[in-house]
Every structure is written in C-alpha cells, then in structure tokens.
Write a protein that holds these residues in place. Sequence first.
Motif, PDB file in Angstrom:
ATOM      1  N   LYS A 131       2.867   6.192   2.096  1.00 23.54           N
ATOM      2  CA  LYS A 131       2.212   6.577   0.806  1.00 23.54           C
ATOM      3  C   LYS A 131       0.658   6.453   0.868  1.00 23.54           C
ATOM      4  CE  LYS A 131       1.361   4.908  -3.945  1.00 23.54           C
ATOM      5  NZ  LYS A 131       2.008   3.899  -5.165  1.00 23.54           N
ATOM      6  N   TYR A 132       0.157   5.189   1.247  1.00 23.14           N
ATOM      7  CA  TYR A 132      -1.145   5.102   1.240  1.00 23.14           C
ATOM      8  C   TYR A 132      -1.850   5.736   2.391  1.00 23.14           C
ATOM      9  CZ  TYR A 132      -1.742   2.022  -2.751  1.00 23.14           C
ATOM     10  OH  TYR A 132      -1.984   1.283  -4.006  1.00 23.14           O
ATOM     11  N   GLU A 133      -1.168   5.996   3.549  1.00 21.87           N
ATOM     12  CA  GLU A 133      -1.896   6.934   4.523  1.00 21.87           C
ATOM     13  C   GLU A 133      -2.030   8.430   3.845  1.00 21.87           C
ATOM     14  OE1 GLU A 133      -0.691   8.616   8.938  1.00 21.87           O
ATOM     15  OE2 GLU A 133       0.791   8.330   7.445  1.00 21.87           O
ATOM     16  N   ARG A 134      -1.028   8.825   3.250  1.00 20.13           N
ATOM     17  CA  ARG A 134      -1.533  10.019   2.427  1.00 20.13           C
ATOM     18  C   ARG A 134      -2.760   9.936   1.548  1.00 20.13           C
ATOM     19  NH1 ARG A 134       4.122   9.940   2.429  1.00 20.13           N
ATOM     20  NH2 ARG A 134       4.384   9.272   0.168  1.00 20.13           N
ATOM     21  N   ILE A 135      -2.665   8.992   0.652  1.00 22.15           N
ATOM     22  CA  ILE A 135      -3.824   8.677  -0.027  1.00 22.15           C
ATOM     23  C   ILE A 135      -5.188   8.658   0.699  1.00 22.15           C
ATOM     24  CG2 ILE A 135      -4.876   7.252  -1.859  1.00 22.15           C
ATOM     25  CD1 ILE A 135      -2.034   6.724  -2.814  1.00 22.15           C
ATOM     26  N   ILE A 136      -5.227   7.913   1.864  1.00 24.54           N
ATOM     27  CA  ILE A 136      -6.560   7.826   2.614  1.00 24.54           C
ATOM     28  C   ILE A 136      -6.900   9.365   3.068  1.00 24.54           C
ATOM     29  CG2 ILE A 136      -7.727   6.829   4.547  1.00 24.54           C
ATOM     30  CD1 ILE A 136      -5.985   4.327   4.155  1.00 24.54           C
TER      31      ILE A 136
END
Length: 359
Positions: A170-175
């Motif tokens: 999830k946070y990979e996509r947000i980054i």
Amino acid sequence: LVPGLQCVQCPTSRDMSAQRHSLTIGFGGEWIVTEEQLFNNTPSRYDGISYDQEIEMRTTACERIDNIRNAHRKIEGQELRDSPSFMRQQVVVTAKLLLQRFYTQHSFKTHPWQDVALAALFLAAKLEDRPMKLVLILNKFFLMQDKHHVDFVDRSRDEEYLSMKEQVLKYERIILNTLAYNFTYSSTQQAKTLKTIVRRLVPEKAARKKAESTAKTLLNDSFSTVACLLYSPDTIAGAMVYLGLRMSGGTTSVEGEKQGEAKDVWIAQFGASKKQVSKISSEMLSLYDRKLRSVGKTSLRMVNLRRAVERELGDLSRSSDPDTSNAPAPAEPGTGGGGHDNPESPLKRLRKDPAPTEP
C-alpha cells in the motif's frame, strides 16, 4: 508554500480526502526545498509536530533502514551474517532519499514512518536494479527484532506477515504517487565531484585514499539528515570532503582566504560556500551526537572535532536557524540514489579511536 495546495492523493489512502499543506517542489530539478519551508511549513508542522520532533523521526526512520540491512541471525550463540550483496549500500541510500522526500509532502502523524521505511526499502531495491522479494525484507525486519526468528516462506499464511505485506505494498503505491515517479538524483556526478575535490586537495596517494574513503562514508550517512533536501549533490559532496579531511586529520585550511574573497576561495576549493559547509557540517555532527546519546555514550574525539570545526567555520549552533537565502541551483539530473560501500563508519571510529589532546 502554496496555500490550499493538496497532497497527492492515492485511492488506497483514506486520510487523504481532507485538504492538507505540502511543500512546493520543482519536479524538473533535484527536489530542493528552502530551509524556511522545511523549518515552518512541512505537513507535520501543521499537525502539531515540532521541527526537532520531525528531525528525530526522520533520523529514526533512516536508522530503521540501516538496521534492517544489518540484521543477522544468531544460532547457538554464533551470529551469521548475510553476504554484503544481499542489500547494497546504494539501495539503502536510495531508500533514505525516498523517505526524506516523502515527508515533505506528508505528515508523520498520518503516515507512520515504520511502514514508509519498509516500503521505501522495497521500492529502492527495484529502482537500483536489485529487486528482492518482499518476504526477504520482512524476514530481515523480524530478524532485527528477534535474532532467532524463523523465516517466513513465500506465500506464507501467517497473519502477521500478510498484514505487513499488505501495508508495505500500500505504501509503495503511495510513495510512487506522491513523488510522481520522479526519482532524479545526480549520484554519479556527485561521486565524481567528491573524487575530483579530494584529488585536488590531497596530492599524496595514501592520504588521498583514506580521505576519499572517509568522505564517501560521510556521504552515505548524510542521507540520514535533511541535507539532501536543502543542497545540491555537488554542494554536499564538497562539504563531506571538508568534514572527512577534518575527521581523518588532513589539512582543510583554505589558503589565501581574505575577508573580501573568502566566499570565492571556499567555492573554488570545495564547490560550496563557507556558510553551506558550516550548515551541512552542523547537520552531520548533530547526527553523530544523536546516535551516541541514543546508546548512552560520549566521545571526547567528537567534542574535539566539533571544537576544531567551529574554530574554522564559526559557531555551528547558529547553523540550525533557517536560511531563506539559500536556494542552490540543481545539479545535472541523474538516476538512482547512489551509494558507496564502506565497512567502517565515522561513528565507529569516534567510539574506538583515542581522542587527541588537540585537534
């Protein structure tokens, strides 16, 4: 800062619906912000997090990345270390760079640094053409906490593993969404600049090799500070050479410095003004002070080093004040975060080297 500007939104992030403040970035350059922006106007500041608290969280998140890389297993009292090729230093440096940039657009209050650090490391491995399975990174994370941790296997059904895997993805996509797929950093040019300055200032081969090694290690450590957000890569390289020469006992005095031409002489020698070298040196020495305090240790060598640097550059305690006039021109764009493998850090030498009576 542009009033009313919204952070980049990601469909997987529920808390991004409200309007939030974020720093205005020139996406065509090296992602440079001003000290005034970083000191007063980051999203964390609007969430009630002070500048000192934010710096502490940034440093802690970068330490987490280092600790994951260095985690190793203990079996029957013996510690088993992975091959250095498991996770190259350049991957760690790029992960820190992604994290530092990410928190110019998001707040530590709404985006936990623990999740962002893991996601940045996972993404950095792909950017540096050294992709690794997420299960390997999560195994290292749990190994950092428990040296007897039993490795997860790929496609594991362990609930804790599956939950963390979902968070990291999830946070990979947000980054990616937040940084707008802009990962520009002139790492190759920075390394060349560092080597050129060292060769110009240190003619003797043995001393030059030592000075270059120290400066490269300092350069890697500098990504744990906000210097990569405030200064161009070449400026940081020059400051690391200065501090490396000071740390290794080399000559750093700027010859021919006069009141009227001091700025030009410093730029000619190190590619950075005296004020820039002073501020970056202050960031690095504060980083090492913070690390020593975290393990309950002090270093007379560090005290002497700070005293020697202040004698040449002035009071470093004033360097923490925001400087709105500093807006260095971006260097020639490159790719990746760059990194230089070096087994011994300056912090380790500060702990074990005998302190000189006079630097």
